[in-house]
Design a protein around this motif. Structure first.
Motif, PDB file in Angstrom:
ATOM      1  N   LEU A  57     -40.164  -4.551 -21.318  1.00  0.00           N
ATOM      2  CA  LEU A  57     -39.061  -3.967 -22.077  1.00  0.00           C
ATOM      3  C   LEU A  57     -38.093  -3.206 -21.169  1.00  0.00           C
ATOM      4  O   LEU A  57     -36.867  -3.291 -21.327  1.00  0.00           O
ATOM      5  N   ARG A  58     -38.635  -2.467 -20.218  1.00  0.00           N
ATOM      6  CA  ARG A  58     -37.778  -1.697 -19.311  1.00  0.00           C
ATOM      7  C   ARG A  58     -36.963  -2.622 -18.411  1.00  0.00           C
ATOM      8  O   ARG A  58     -35.778  -2.374 -18.158  1.00  0.00           O
ATOM      9  N   ILE A  59     -37.576  -3.690 -17.924  1.00  0.00           N
ATOM     10  CA  ILE A  59     -36.838  -4.635 -17.087  1.00  0.00           C
ATOM     11  C   ILE A  59     -35.775  -5.360 -17.910  1.00  0.00           C
ATOM     12  O   ILE A  59     -34.661  -5.609 -17.441  1.00  0.00           O
ATOM     13  N   GLY A  60     -36.104  -5.689 -19.167  1.00  0.00           N
ATOM     14  CA  GLY A  60     -35.097  -6.271 -20.044  1.00  0.00           C
ATOM     15  C   GLY A  60     -33.926  -5.336 -20.253  1.00  0.00           C
ATOM     16  O   GLY A  60     -32.759  -5.757 -20.246  1.00  0.00           O
ATOM     17  N   ARG A  78     -30.781 -12.081 -22.148  1.00  0.00           N
ATOM     18  CA  ARG A  78     -31.559 -11.964 -20.910  1.00  0.00           C
ATOM     19  C   ARG A  78     -32.815 -11.133 -21.146  1.00  0.00           C
ATOM     20  O   ARG A  78     -33.893 -11.466 -20.646  1.00  0.00           O
ATOM     21  N   ALA A  79     -32.680 -10.052 -21.889  1.00  0.00           N
ATOM     22  CA  ALA A  79     -33.849  -9.224 -22.195  1.00  0.00           C
ATOM     23  C   ALA A  79     -34.842 -10.000 -23.058  1.00  0.00           C
ATOM     24  O   ALA A  79     -36.061  -9.882 -22.882  1.00  0.00           O
ATOM     25  N   GLN A  80     -34.338 -10.786 -23.996  1.00  0.00           N
ATOM     26  CA  GLN A  80     -35.231 -11.591 -24.824  1.00  0.00           C
ATOM     27  C   GLN A  80     -35.973 -12.628 -23.985  1.00  0.00           C
ATOM     28  O   GLN A  80     -37.161 -12.906 -24.232  1.00  0.00           O
ATOM     29  N   VAL A  94     -30.710 -16.825 -16.628  1.00  0.00           N
ATOM     30  CA  VAL A  94     -31.874 -17.521 -17.178  1.00  0.00           C
ATOM     31  C   VAL A  94     -33.043 -17.573 -16.203  1.00  0.00           C
ATOM     32  O   VAL A  94     -34.132 -17.081 -16.500  1.00  0.00           O
ATOM     33  N   GLU A  95     -32.848 -18.164 -15.032  1.00  0.00           N
ATOM     34  CA  GLU A  95     -33.998 -18.397 -14.150  1.00  0.00           C
ATOM     35  C   GLU A  95     -34.681 -17.102 -13.726  1.00  0.00           C
ATOM     36  O   GLU A  95     -35.913 -16.991 -13.789  1.00  0.00           O
ATOM     37  N   ARG A  96     -33.900 -16.116 -13.303  1.00  0.00           N
ATOM     38  CA  ARG A  96     -34.514 -14.862 -12.856  1.00  0.00           C
ATOM     39  C   ARG A  96     -35.177 -14.094 -14.000  1.00  0.00           C
ATOM     40  O   ARG A  96     -36.273 -13.546 -13.819  1.00  0.00           O
ATOM     41  N   PRO A  97     -34.573 -14.008 -15.195  1.00  0.00           N
ATOM     42  CA  PRO A  97     -35.290 -13.354 -16.297  1.00  0.00           C
ATOM     43  C   PRO A  97     -36.624 -14.018 -16.617  1.00  0.00           C
ATOM     44  O   PRO A  97     -37.617 -13.323 -16.887  1.00  0.00           O
ATOM     45  N   LEU A  98     -36.686 -15.360 -16.565  1.00  0.00           N
ATOM     46  CA  LEU A  98     -37.959 -16.039 -16.800  1.00  0.00           C
ATOM     47  C   LEU A  98     -38.965 -15.671 -15.716  1.00  0.00           C
ATOM     48  O   LEU A  98     -40.140 -15.404 -15.997  1.00  0.00           O
ATOM     49  N   ALA A  99     -38.520 -15.646 -14.469  1.00  0.00           N
ATOM     50  CA  ALA A  99     -39.416 -15.309 -13.364  1.00  0.00           C
ATOM     51  C   ALA A  99     -39.910 -13.870 -13.474  1.00  0.00           C
ATOM     52  O   ALA A  99     -41.084 -13.577 -13.202  1.00  0.00           O
TER      53      ALA A  99
END
Length: 444
Positions: free
Chosen positions: A133-136, A110-112, A263-268
């Protein structure tokens, strides 16, 4: 930097992502020198292994999990310091296990996804890179919350090839106060451990300096993500109490429990931090929507057919807990339609049996294969992955960073080799409708 379609292809464009009116969020304001000065001052107050130059940003590309790990090292050291001030025993017996579990995490997928989306959307400045990076890192803490509490609800003994946190905590008192009381303690403490990880994740996002517009959108996305994760977990638990189960219900639970936040939210989030335009945001959300569902369907298959040495979990957990997975729902529906009483008897016998043994699991596997449920789920997974890549390939992205992001999406989907092509979805494949972003960048 070269902006291009993520992959050149001659296929026709995919169906448009559905849009819907949404509550208003701050519109993209015109940047001002004062805003930039304010952000610089805010970041001076944030410590940690943050990129200091565009060269530092590019250096993260070579080891994103390592960069996220270093961020977690720094953040969690401070959280542990505060926990010890609150109570030394609490810090030693609960905060330290949460820290170890998070730092010893898996692939940091998710971080990636956040990082590579940020980079693919032409993100290269140090301050927003630090935010990514912090959000990841916050997503890794949220994953700790989800896994620890999920293991309690599923009564799972193993996680990542080791005793699950509640099992480990129970072991500290086994034989001293009685097994039943030790088990109660382990489960109760694990729920609190999940709460602590969630609180730390929220702190990390809240303390990350962001300009007004992306800050507002990130906060909305983060709030939605947490609510969706809990809603999905609830539907997962509630589904085990229902006699009548639908294929649509199984897909909806999978979408909320895992597909969105995985997936979707990390991309957003990554796209928002990079300041991506609305068209790019819509296409990336479409990609994440399909790949996220494929990811969950792959997880369902791995639970029954996977190698525990690779999954880190004992096979058959979903069967023992009678989870309302799409795989099981397809098998039951096909057996009923064919009047296959023998297959239905196997499912009735073993689904929900905590004493499921290897022989029983083999019988269930045979039914999943014979009814065509396994092949159906795999085919749907492949179509979802291919359609997700079609959305992705239509986005105008930085060519250098788009390539690793595309590979990461394909690996996350767990599709079979050769799925990397445009394959039309069949009606209902996505299993749900997710409104995309309007001009304000909001999502509903």
């Amino acid at each position: 930097m070269r902006l291009t379609h993520a992959k050149d292809r001659s296929a026709t464009a995919p169906p448009p992502v559905a849009t819907a009116p949404v509550a208003s969020l701050p519109r993209r304001p015109a940047a001002s020198d004062r805003d930039e000065d304010d952000m610089t001052d805010a970041w001076r107050a944030v410590s940690g292994p943050l990129p200091g130059s565009p060269a530092d940003v590019r250096a993260v590309d070579s080891d994103v999990p390592g960069a996220v790990g270093r961020m977690l090292d720094h953040v969690l050291a401070e959280r542990l310091r505060r926990a010890r001030l609150a109570d030394p025993r609490f810090a030693e017996e609960l905060a330290e296990p949460v820290t170890r579990f998070t730092l010893e995490g898996g692939k940091r997928t998710r971080a990636q996804l956040v990082w590579w989306t940020f980079r693919a959307c032409a993100g290269r400045d140090p301050m927003p890179a630090g935010a990514a990076l912090r959000i990841g890192a916050a997503l890794e803490l949220l994953q700790t919350c989800a896994l620890v509490q999920d293991d309690v609800m599923d009564r799972a003994a193993l996680r990542r090839g080791r005793p699950a946190l509640h099992t480990d905590l129970s072991g500290r008192f086994a034989g001293r106060r009685g097994d039943e009381r030790a088990e109660w303690f382990g489960q109760s403490a694990a729920v609190l451990a999940g709460d602590l990880a969630l609180a730390w994740a929220d702190d990390l996002v809240a303390e990350t300096p962001l300009p007004p517009w992306p800050g507002a959108v990130v906060r909305r996305l983060w709030g939605d993500l947490r609510t969706e994760m809990v809603a999905g977990q609830y539907l997962d638990v509630q589904g085990r109490m229902m006699v009548a189960r639908s294929l649509t219900g199984a897909l909806r639970a999978a979408r909320l429990k895992s597909a969105l936040y995985s997936v979707e939210r990390p991309l957003a989030l990554g796209a928002t931090v990079a300041g991506a335009d609305d068209a790019t945001l819509r296409l990336l959300c479409g990609a994440g929507r399909c790949v996220g569902m494929a990811f969950q369907l792959r997880d369902d298959l791995d639970d029954v057919f996977g190698d525990p040495r690779e999954t880190g979990k004992t096979c058959g957990g979903d069967i023992r807990e009678d989870k309302h997975t799409y795989l099981a729902a397809v098998a039951r529906a096909r057996a009923e339609a064919a009047g296959d009483g023998a297959a239905l008897a196997v499912l009735e016998r073993w689904l929900g049996d905590a004493a499921l043994n290897e022989q029983g699991l083999d019988e269930v596997r045979d039914v999943l294969v014979a009814t065509g449920a396994r092949a159906t789920v795999q085919a749907r997974l492949d179509r979802l992955a291919a359609q997700g890549l079609r959305h992705f390939d239509d986005a105008v992205l930085d060519a250098e960073a788009a390539a690793p992001l595309r590979r990461l999406l394909l690996a996350t989907a767990g599709a079979r080799p050769g799925t990397d092509a445009a394959v039309p979805l069949r009606p209902g494949d996505s299993g749900y409708e997710t409104p995309a972003y309007d001009g304000a960048g909001d999502n509903q």
